[in-house]
Design an enzyme around this catalytic site. Structure first.
Site, PDB file in Angstrom:
ATOM      1  N   ARG A  65     -47.677  62.854  13.071  1.00  0.00           N
ATOM      2  CA  ARG A  65     -46.701  63.613  12.278  1.00  0.00           C
ATOM      3  C   ARG A  65     -46.852  65.117  12.506  1.00  0.00           C
ATOM      4  NH1 ARG A  65     -46.399  64.083   5.769  1.00  0.00           N
ATOM      5  NH2 ARG A  65     -44.412  65.167   5.624  1.00  0.00           N
ATOM      6  N   HIS A  69     -44.088  67.758  14.018  1.00  0.00           N
ATOM      7  CA  HIS A  69     -43.694  68.970  13.295  1.00  0.00           C
ATOM      8  C   HIS A  69     -43.951  70.220  14.131  1.00  0.00           C
ATOM      9  CE1 HIS A  69     -43.108  67.727   8.852  1.00  0.00           C
ATOM     10  NE2 HIS A  69     -42.977  66.650   9.611  1.00  0.00           N
ATOM     11  N   ASP A  70     -45.043  70.214  14.887  1.00  0.00           N
ATOM     12  CA  ASP A  70     -45.341  71.366  15.720  1.00  0.00           C
ATOM     13  C   ASP A  70     -44.281  71.555  16.799  1.00  0.00           C
ATOM     14  OD1 ASP A  70     -47.144  73.515  16.662  1.00  0.00           O
ATOM     15  OD2 ASP A  70     -47.356  72.236  18.420  1.00  0.00           O
ATOM     16  N   GLY A  75     -41.628  74.914  19.431  1.00  0.00           N
ATOM     17  CA  GLY A  75     -42.063  74.159  20.602  1.00  0.00           C
ATOM     18  C   GLY A  75     -43.497  73.675  20.444  1.00  0.00           C
ATOM     19  N   ASP A  77     -46.701  74.226  20.756  1.00  0.00           N
ATOM     20  CA  ASP A  77     -47.569  75.378  21.020  1.00  0.00           C
ATOM     21  C   ASP A  77     -48.675  75.545  19.991  1.00  0.00           C
ATOM     22  OD1 ASP A  77     -46.147  76.177  18.815  1.00  0.00           O
ATOM     23  OD2 ASP A  77     -45.462  78.096  19.652  1.00  0.00           O
ATOM     24  N   SER A  79     -48.583  76.069  16.958  1.00  0.00           N
ATOM     25  CA  SER A  79     -48.335  77.089  15.930  1.00  0.00           C
ATOM     26  C   SER A  79     -48.490  76.525  14.526  1.00  0.00           C
ATOM     27  CB  SER A  79     -46.939  77.703  16.107  1.00  0.00           C
ATOM     28  OG  SER A  79     -45.935  76.706  16.173  1.00  0.00           O
ATOM     29  N   ASN A  97     -44.163  71.294   5.152  1.00  0.00           N
ATOM     30  CA  ASN A  97     -45.425  71.025   5.847  1.00  0.00           C
ATOM     31  C   ASN A  97     -46.630  70.908   4.919  1.00  0.00           C
ATOM     32  OD1 ASN A  97     -44.309  70.904   8.403  1.00  0.00           O
ATOM     33  ND2 ASN A  97     -44.679  73.066   8.854  1.00  0.00           N
ATOM     34  N   PRO A 167     -36.391  67.269  10.478  1.00  0.00           N
ATOM     35  CA  PRO A 167     -35.517  66.293   9.818  1.00  0.00           C
ATOM     36  C   PRO A 167     -35.784  66.222   8.321  1.00  0.00           C
ATOM     37  CG  PRO A 167     -36.571  65.340  11.772  1.00  0.00           C
ATOM     38  CD  PRO A 167     -37.258  66.649  11.496  1.00  0.00           C
ATOM     39  N   HIS A 197     -43.171  55.817  12.421  1.00  0.00           N
ATOM     40  CA  HIS A 197     -43.375  55.514  11.007  1.00  0.00           C
ATOM     41  C   HIS A 197     -44.031  54.155  10.810  1.00  0.00           C
ATOM     42  CE1 HIS A 197     -40.142  58.539   9.391  1.00  0.00           C
ATOM     43  NE2 HIS A 197     -41.233  59.122   9.850  1.00  0.00           N
ATOM     44  N   THR A 198     -44.213  53.416  11.869  1.00  0.00           N
ATOM     45  CA  THR A 198     -44.928  52.146  11.755  1.00  0.00           C
ATOM     46  C   THR A 198     -46.373  52.356  11.312  1.00  0.00           C
ATOM     47  OG1 THR A 198     -45.404  50.050  12.886  1.00  0.00           O
ATOM     48  CG2 THR A 198     -45.690  52.056  14.174  1.00  0.00           C
ATOM     49  N   THR A 253     -47.648  45.919   8.598  1.00  0.00           N
ATOM     50  CA  THR A 253     -48.838  46.228   9.406  1.00  0.00           C
ATOM     51  C   THR A 253     -49.019  47.747   9.441  1.00  0.00           C
ATOM     52  OG1 THR A 253     -47.462  46.174  11.416  1.00  0.00           O
ATOM     53  CG2 THR A 253     -48.662  44.162  10.848  1.00  0.00           C
ATOM     54  N   ASP A 258     -46.964  49.015  16.090  1.00  0.00           N
ATOM     55  CA  ASP A 258     -46.185  47.907  16.636  1.00  0.00           C
ATOM     56  C   ASP A 258     -44.711  48.141  16.313  1.00  0.00           C
ATOM     57  OD1 ASP A 258     -45.973  47.357  13.909  1.00  0.00           O
ATOM     58  OD2 ASP A 258     -47.410  45.701  13.968  1.00  0.00           O
TER      59      ASP A 258
END
Length: 331
Positions: A65, A69-70, A75, A77, A79, A97, A167, A197-198, A253, A258
């Site tokens: 995650r 987000h980075d 980009g 990097d 940050s 964040n 998002p 998200h699995t 799971t 998966d």
């Protein structure tokens, strides 16, 4: 930095106590970038992340995650790893964040420290993030891919530049497709990366509008499995909500990488509204069907999309630096 503490609560839950763009551009990256300066870079990182995962099983989801987000802000990097100062509120302290898990940060910091002991000043934090995230996904059952290296660490990290670049759970599929397109990623990439998200988890506030007073007609979002929704109400009450409680995005799971996430969507078991919409919107439904039907095909798509994600906004040469510490600029 404190580690994330967890305990399993009834079937769907963990309790967490948290710790504290441009399109794809692979110019200057190569698989053998560190062959002369730090030939054991991948082995060093792998040893660190393997140990960290044993200590905290949530590390893989957290690192994935944070990496996402980075890359979506400024980009890929690193940050997002920069700590705020009095004179600068950094990315990691933007509201969206604040819920990024401490164990995810910690694995990157540990890997960087290990590298600095053996080949100081050569390996960027941005490359550490790309390699460590790949290893963690693989260690929990997901695919493995080769990572091109040579990213430089960014020179800017501002919370004010985060808004609009990540998002949101209440965005429509067309809005999400537009956001991903702005990063050089396709609709297929969006659906494949959502499959991360699995092994993910979300705080109650992200999905509570779906399980309480949804609208004037339905108390619970009708696209959601109703029994599942009622189960979520107990750990996420409207009053006296514990902000450290999170729900597992994959109820079957949760610690294995998966394609169960896609099967769950087809059963109304998508936790976030933006997840469930993937199987409801004709723009994305076909991709969900394909990835649910064939796990290896999902893995192939995921690898392709992660490689593209890892090339978003890459900085090389004088556009960046090699930080000595991942949480602070060199100057």
């Amino acid at each position: 930095m404190d580690r994330v503490q967890l305990c399993l609560a009834p079937i769907f839950f963990l309790v967490l106590v948290p710790c504290v763009a441009r399109g794809p551009n692979a110019l200057g990256l190569s698989y053998d970038f560190y062959n002369k300066t730090c030939p054991n870079v991948e082995k060093i990182i792998h040893n660190v992340v393997s140990q960290k995962l044993l200590e905290a099983p949530v590390t893989a989801a957290g690192a994935l995650r944070i990496f996402f987000h980075d890359c979506f802000v400024e980009g890929c990097d690193a940050s997002v790893l920069i700590a705020s100062r009095v004179s600068n509120k950094a990315e990691r302290d933007a509201e969206i964040n604040l819920s990024l898990p401490g164990d995810g940060y910690d694995v990157f910091f540990r890997a960087k420290r290990a590298l600095e002991l053996q080949c100081p000043g050569f390996v960027s934090c941005a490359d550490v993030m790309a390699i460590a995230t790949r290893d963690l996904v693989n260690l929990v059952g997901g695919p493995r891919w080769e990572v091109k290296k040579g990213r430089r660490d960014g020179l800017i990290s501002k919370a004010s530049r985060v808004d609009g670049n990540l998002p949101q759970v209440n965005q429509t599929i067309p809005q999400l497709i537009s956001l991903f397109k702005s990063k050089g990623l396709s609709t297929m990439d969006m659906v494949a990366l959502s499959g991360g998200h699995t092994i993910g988890f979300s705080h109650c506030k992200e999905f509570m509008p779906r399980i309480y007073a949804y609208n004037s007609t339905f108390d619970i979002d009708p696209t959601m499995n109703q029994e599942y929704a009622r189960t979520l109400r107990s750990p996420c009450p409207q009053k006296h909500l514990d902000p450290t409680v999170v729900a597992l995005n994959d109820v079957t799971t949760p610690f294995i990488f998966d394609n169960a996430y896609y099967h769950n969507l087809k059963k109304g078991l998508g936790l976030l509204a933006s997840d469930q919409m993937l199987v409801l919107d004709p723009l994305t439904r076909g991709y969900v069907d394909v990835m649910a039907a064939d796990q290896q095909l999902f893995f192939n798509y995921f690898v392709e999309s992660m490689i593209k994600l890892g090339q978003v906004g890459v900085k090389t040469g004088s556009d960046g630096e090699i930080r000595r510490r991942c949480d602070s600029f060199n100057n």
